[in-house]
Design a protein around this motif. Structure first.
Motif, mmCIF file in Angstrom:
data_model
loop_
_atom_site.group_PDB
_atom_site.id
_atom_site.type_symbol
_atom_site.label_atom_id
_atom_site.label_comp_id
_atom_site.label_asym_id
_atom_site.label_seq_id
_atom_site.Cartn_x
_atom_site.Cartn_y
_atom_site.Cartn_z
ATOM 1 N N ILE A 53 0.836 -1.206 0.000
ATOM 2 C CA ILE A 53 0.000 0.000 0.000
ATOM 3 C C ILE A 53 0.875 1.261 0.000
ATOM 4 C CG2 ILE A 53 -1.558 1.350 1.490
ATOM 5 C CD1 ILE A 53 -3.041 -1.338 2.010
ATOM 6 N N ARG A 96 0.490 4.043 -2.889
ATOM 7 C CA ARG A 96 0.049 5.408 -2.575
ATOM 8 C C ARG A 96 0.993 6.441 -3.174
ATOM 9 N NH1 ARG A 96 -1.357 7.077 3.050
ATOM 10 N NH2 ARG A 96 -2.458 8.680 1.887
ATOM 11 N N ALA A 124 -6.775 -1.458 2.281
ATOM 12 C CA ALA A 124 -6.742 -0.486 1.171
ATOM 13 C C ALA A 124 -7.931 0.471 1.214
ATOM 14 C CB ALA A 124 -6.703 -1.228 -0.163
#
Ligand SMILES: [Zn+2]
Length: 284
Positions: A75, A79, A101
């Protein structure tokens, strides 16, 4: 489902493939080098509860803390590329990735396993359905991020799936996946004993080159392909090394884990699992 004698999934070459790992029936396209198992699999019959409880995993849900530790790292990477919007996960299993998520994206998921989807929907409240991505009506340019974690090696048509996923991405959107590298040093050294060689659950064995070709062919720009580490539980690792390969060695597993009571996180990077990120160009 793939059938023997079909053209190569990646390059369309119709020449018969050459043998790569004879004892397990794995072949290699003589033209593009794609390594695969030509037999196919009935996915709905394969990915049932026992797959996640004893057949391929010792106990997948019990490993949730370790699995999510790995997903937190994914993640962070995602991002940096696309911090918000709509995210689709193909092959979401129990929804452990989507559960994390959804703090950052509007998430949905697909998995062929009905049991997994029931858990992801019922227990975690996720927007998940049991379906084959290739059967869904097209939704071009509808997603910002599409992920396939340790999934493409299981698919009957991985290149077609990547092409469709690329269509579903908005310009600037990101496709991210992990899969083994069949040309990595460990894979080459271990040959057909490499731990990721197990047809018919693993059907396709990509390399940096064939994966790059599949992503580029789908119209994406490869952002990065690198080797990633995993944290696994000691119990699950020993179970995979000892019991899954030869059930008669359960005594060794029980001894080393003090009868199943001892467990520790084991970070591992054998430089044979690739994480690839690819971006849909703003102007095609
Ligand atoms: Zn080929």
């Amino acid at each position: 489902m793939y059938a023997v004698g079909e053209p190569c999934e990646l390059c369309g070459c119709a020449e018969p493939p050459r043998t790569r790992f004879p004892s397990v029936g794995i072949v290699e396209c003589g033209s593009c080098g794609l390594v695969y198992y030509p037999g196919g699999v009935d996915a709905r019959a394969t990915y049932t509860l026992d797959y996640f409880h004893g057949r391929e995993y010792q106990d997948y849900p019990a490993e949730k803390p370790w699995i999510q530790r790995n997903f937190r790292a994914r993640i962070r990477d995602l991002r940096a590329l696309r911090p918000g919007g709509r995210l689709l996960e193909i092959g979401c299993a129990y929804g452990f990735f989507l559960e994390l998520a959804r703090r950052h994206w509007q998430v949905s998921g697909l998995d062929i396993s009905r049991e997994c989807v029931e858990h992801a929907r019922g227990v975690l409240g996720l927007d998940v359905e049991s379906a084959d991505f290739l059967d869904l009506p097209d939704e071009p340019e509808s997603r910002d991020v599409i992920c396939l974690w340790d999934t493409i090696e299981h698919l009957a048509r991985p290149v077609r799936v990547l092409e469709k996923a690329a269509r579903w991405l908005r310009p600037g959107g990101v496709l991210a996946l992990t899969t083994g590298d069949v040309e990595s040093a460990v894979a080459r050294w271990r040959g057909e004993r490499w731990r990721l060689i197990h047809p018919p659950t693993h059907l396709f064995y990509f390399s940096r080159r064939t994966l790059g070709q599949a992503l580029t062919g789908a119209g994406l720009r490869v952002d990065r392909v690198r080797y990633v580490g995993y944290t696994r539980s000691l119990k699950a690792m020993l179970y995979g090394m000892l019991v899954l390969r030869s059930p008669e060695r359960e005594w060794a597993y029980r001894g080393l884990t003090l009868g199943g009571r001892l467990d520790l996180p084991v970070p591992l990077n054998l430089f044979d699992i690739m994480m690839a990120t690819a971006v849909k160009p703003l102007h095609s």
